[in-house]
Design an enzyme around this catalytic site. Structure first.
Site, short mmCIF file in Angstrom:
data_model
loop_
_atom_site.label_atom_id
_atom_site.label_comp_id
_atom_site.label_asym_id
_atom_site.label_seq_id
_atom_site.Cartn_x
_atom_site.Cartn_y
_atom_site.Cartn_z
NE ARG A 45 51.03 34.34 34.68
CZ ARG A 45 50.67 35.62 34.29
NH1 ARG A 45 49.01 35.85 33.87
NH2 ARG A 45 51.34 36.57 35.30
CD GLU A 59 54.28 36.84 36.33
OE1 GLU A 59 53.73 36.89 37.51
OE2 GLU A 59 53.68 37.22 35.15
NE ARG A 103 46.53 39.16 40.94
CZ ARG A 103 46.91 40.46 41.14
NH1 ARG A 103 46.07 40.93 40.15
NH2 ARG A 103 47.91 40.71 40.89
CG HIS A 104 49.64 34.74 39.72
ND1 HIS A 104 49.60 34.98 40.74
CD2 HIS A 104 49.63 35.02 38.37
CE1 HIS A 104 49.65 36.67 40.34
NE2 HIS A 104 50.08 36.79 38.66
CD GLU A 116 47.51 43.01 35.11
OE1 GLU A 116 48.12 41.74 35.19
OE2 GLU A 116 47.06 41.75 33.72
CB SER A 157 49.80 43.97 31.67
OG SER A 157 50.96 44.63 32.15
NE ARG A 190 45.00 37.31 36.79
CZ ARG A 190 46.07 37.99 36.59
NH1 ARG A 190 46.17 38.96 36.51
NH2 ARG A 190 47.08 37.64 37.75
#
Lengths: 509, 509
Positions: free
Chosen positions: A281, A283, A289-290, A432, A435, A483
């Site tokens: 990713r 991001e 959490r990433h 989250e 998604s 997660r």
């Protein structure tokens, strides 16, 4: 013959050695020489004492296991050392977890995976002075074979997982030696934060752990985390296979624009599909959490009339995972909780589904100022998680009908209100974990939406074209494996649930 | 909220539209206008005939399924249409596979996944002239809902998978329309090579298939291949989980030298480990059996005394896979065989294990000239496969004790003969599907072997260091998923068993 799945090894071999490497090699050679010298010295000492050592054949360092022989010796696992085995003479292979000499005795704690047992050597009929000394000098983390008699103990051994028995060692052989200096101490690495602060006992920080992940993965906590994570994968797939899904593999090498997971979802005929793919990713990965790289458990499913059919399928899958973890991994959950205490994970059946509008109303009622079509910030997501927990007593819920503006172009608009969309997120403990959405399956609408988002149509031509030959209505979503493990266990950093985490600051080990 | 696992979509949106894209958009707009015009014309025609059409509510084109309503209508799957359902009135969703009008009748073949059924519309009480015409004009590959009565047939319908029944259609609605011109015809794509040559019937070449994989994946053959492949994954994991293995995920982003899969195998304590990882290979991918990207099912396992313990574990896993495929996927095997006939896959229990020396002797006896320590060429591997099949009647065997010189540096040398090693390959139908070995677990020996191979020690420091704190003897191997599927089914190109194959000439779709 293929040279195993090792890329570049061949090229490596052909590379000229750099000066640095040469220097390194000299250093290694010196090290090896020193080691040999030391071993010779030990051997000499050994020989010296051999003559008066009646137990000399009962201990020692085995030659490196090079598959010299097929030994038909059953090894008992540490976890199977229970009072039922009392008075049995058995062989065990384990690591030396701790070692403590005390007069003519030596106490070892032996460890295998999440399990530990106490072992005792005492000078006597079966063990000489030299043998006990040998055992006491073994380095922590070395792997040994011991022959021992299992003995019930009067008082529970609180410090071990096997509390009702200990081993009386009669033979002890080293299979693989550890260097004496460990980069971190396993006892420190499992110490709950705050505990032992007064005695000045250390804990191990995250970077030291990750720099020495090979050792850190040996802690009972890490062992439990990754066993449970393996369980998440297994439960996810078993549940979906039972529902008639098919597991597929998608390419990670893609050309042009990278709508990777969506470029493929459409490739299945009127049929449920499942994707189990890894996503790189682009991001912000500097948060708790990433990660730059994570494991995505992706589901795509054709539905008949309403995308809630898909939501129901996914939430049921999640519920099966939660139940499976609770029922099959109680030991692992308990082990992790010792170091990182948390409340048991709560969920409802059927799963709670809220609309985005309702969530905004709840947040506004709690004093948050935000617009109706504004995306949720991370703090607001967490606050919402607390509000939902208070009101509905669940750690898992679905938020449905996100504003169209905050979702990707291929998201199906809500048929009743053009400001909203047929899309959803799922949350565990306020964060989250999935998604998803109904995807647009009509080439014309997809083109319109892409144009609205100013996307270069040329770059997504293959993607759009794939919808021209009859595509079923479908929806799906991507679950972040790390997660789910983190949040189920109530941990606070996703690096704890990634074996070799990658973020902008970490590419190794 | 995370914007789903879609990388770069955000960037895309911000990109300025190129001229090319603008032109494209104009073209799209024209297309849309044409389509609207056509639909208006159709609507007009419809209205014209509506007044005298008693069946006007029994057919038509549904609005795009945008989850407008939750319809509580059970849909029966094509594969469940059997004589037990005779005389029942049911709803089915399927694609139009073929369509043929004949006077006042229209015959459709409806398809879902690997299954097909005949459907009949006839002008009469339940269907008007206009309705039959509407059905006859539907494009192939469109997805429809039909309400029909299941009828037993006198004579088996040879061209369908459901041979004992047909559907008498009473309502027919289009869910998703296909464009009329398909890039390939599904009938052509499943035609066995050579069949129908005289009638000038086409088959579809590999590149056309792969360029239009979205359509090609709809063929019964593709459906069967990928269902079976999903089964390989499931059987592989179920067998290993039952043996006490743990599934782990390893990073694909790695820095420095790329001994990816081996860099991680050592990270597990005295314990069986399993890796399920994807490998990007830097090898010749222009052959029938190499891809730039493939799915590797990797196993690493600590053993006690001899690496044959690991070979036995792997061969048992393969045997469980072969048995599982044979027992659970007979329909899929049969479907693939219709297009690509092959002999059933043969294996022995226990699995045949030959030494490299014996193989060389067999090849020499068959006239091959080669050195004792020379690697096997692909033709020689295939020849050996035939010789082994003749002599032992098995399509699966292990070749053990490869020459040390042809294996990677981390391979454990044979303790009895320094020219050989504790390494092995496994073969299906004469082609290698797994390569593996006992790995060196001693930092010093590993250093020596790396130096012998002129490898820069600096680059593999983390790898070597990980063995300094007590590493168990272990062995493993990597299985090529696509090859197992290909060779089990007796197919001849690995691109048939990769959903979106990647090779030096192909990066899309």
């Amino acid at each position: 013959m293929t040279k195993e799945n090792v890329q570049g090894a061949g090229e490596e071999e052909q590379q000229a050695q750099s000066k640095k490497a040469l220097k390194k090699q000299q250093k290694e050679a010196e090290k090896a020489a020193k080691k040999a010298e030391k071993q010779a010295k030990l051997a000499a000492e050994q020989q010296e004492t051999d003559e008066d050592d009646f137990a000399k054949d009962r201990y020692g360092i085995c030659p490196m296991v090079q598959s010299q022989q097929k030994l038909d010796r059953a090894l008992v696992r540490v976890q199977d050392l229970t009072p039922e085995k009392a008075e049995q003479q058995i062989w065990v292979r384990a690591r030396i977890h701790t070692s403590r000499a005390k007069g003519k005795q030596c106490f070892l704690v032996l460890r295998h995976q999440q399990f530990t047992v106490q072992a005792l050597l005492a000078v006597g009929e079966r063990a000489s002075k030299q043998m006990v000394k040998f055992a006491a000098n073994l380095t922590k983390e070395s792997i040994i074979d011991v022959e021992a008699v299992v003995k019930k103990v009067e008082q529970k051994i609180e410090s071990c997982s096997q509390q009702d028995v200990e081993l009386h060692v009669e033979r002890i052989f080293v299979i693989s030696q550890s260097e004496a200096r460990l980069p971190l101490q396993l006892e420190d690495a499992v110490r709950p934060e705050g505990e032992g602060d007064e005695e000045g006992r250390a804990t191990v920080n995250q970077d030291t752990r990750l720099d020495n992940r090979v050792i850190d993965l040996r802690t009972t906590t890490s062992q439990a985390i990754f066993r449970l994570q393996s369980g998440v994968c297994q439960l996810f797939r078993d549940t979906l296979i039972n529902k008639g899904f098919v597991e597929i593999q998608t390419p990670k090498i893609i050309s042009g624009t990278a709508i990777s997971n969506n470029a493929f979802k459409i490739n299945r005929p009127v049929l449920t599909t499942q994707m189990f793919l890894l996503v790189f990713r682009a991001e912000d990965s500097n948060t708790h959490r990433h990660l730059t790289e994570f494991v995505g458990l992706d589901i795509e499913m054709a539905f008949n009339y309403h995308y809630h059919e898909v939501i129901d399928s996914i939430t049921d899958t999640m519920v099966q995972i939660f139940k499976g973890l609770r029922d099959r991994f109680p030991t692992e959950i308990q082990t992790v909780n010792k170091q990182y205490p948390s409340e048991p994970f709560k969920f409802l059946e059927p799963t709670l589904r809220l609309e985005y509008k309702e969530a905004v109303a709840m947040l506004k009622a709690a004093g948050v100022e935000m617009g109706d079509e504004e995306d949720l910030s991370t703090p607001n997501e967490k606050l919402l998680g607390r509000l939902v927990k208070e009101k509905y007593d669940t750690d898992f819920y679905v938020l449905d009908k996100y504003p169209l503006a905050v979702r990707p172009f291929y998201t199906m608009p809500d048929p009743n209100n053009p400001k909203y969309s047929n899309s959803y997120d799922m949350f565990m403990r306020g964060e989250e974990i999935l998604s998803g959405a109904q995807r647009i399956h009509d080439a014309q609408l997809l083109t319109e939406r892409a144009m609205h988002h100013s996307i270069d149509l040329e770059k997504i031509k293959a993607y759009i074209d794939s919808f021209r030959y009859g595509a079923p209505p479908h929806a799906g979503g991507g679950i972040g494996l790390e997660r789910v493990t983190m949040l189920y266990l109530g941990l606070h950093n996703v690096r704890q649930t990634s074996m070799f985490p990658r973020d902008p600051k970490r590419l190794t080990p």
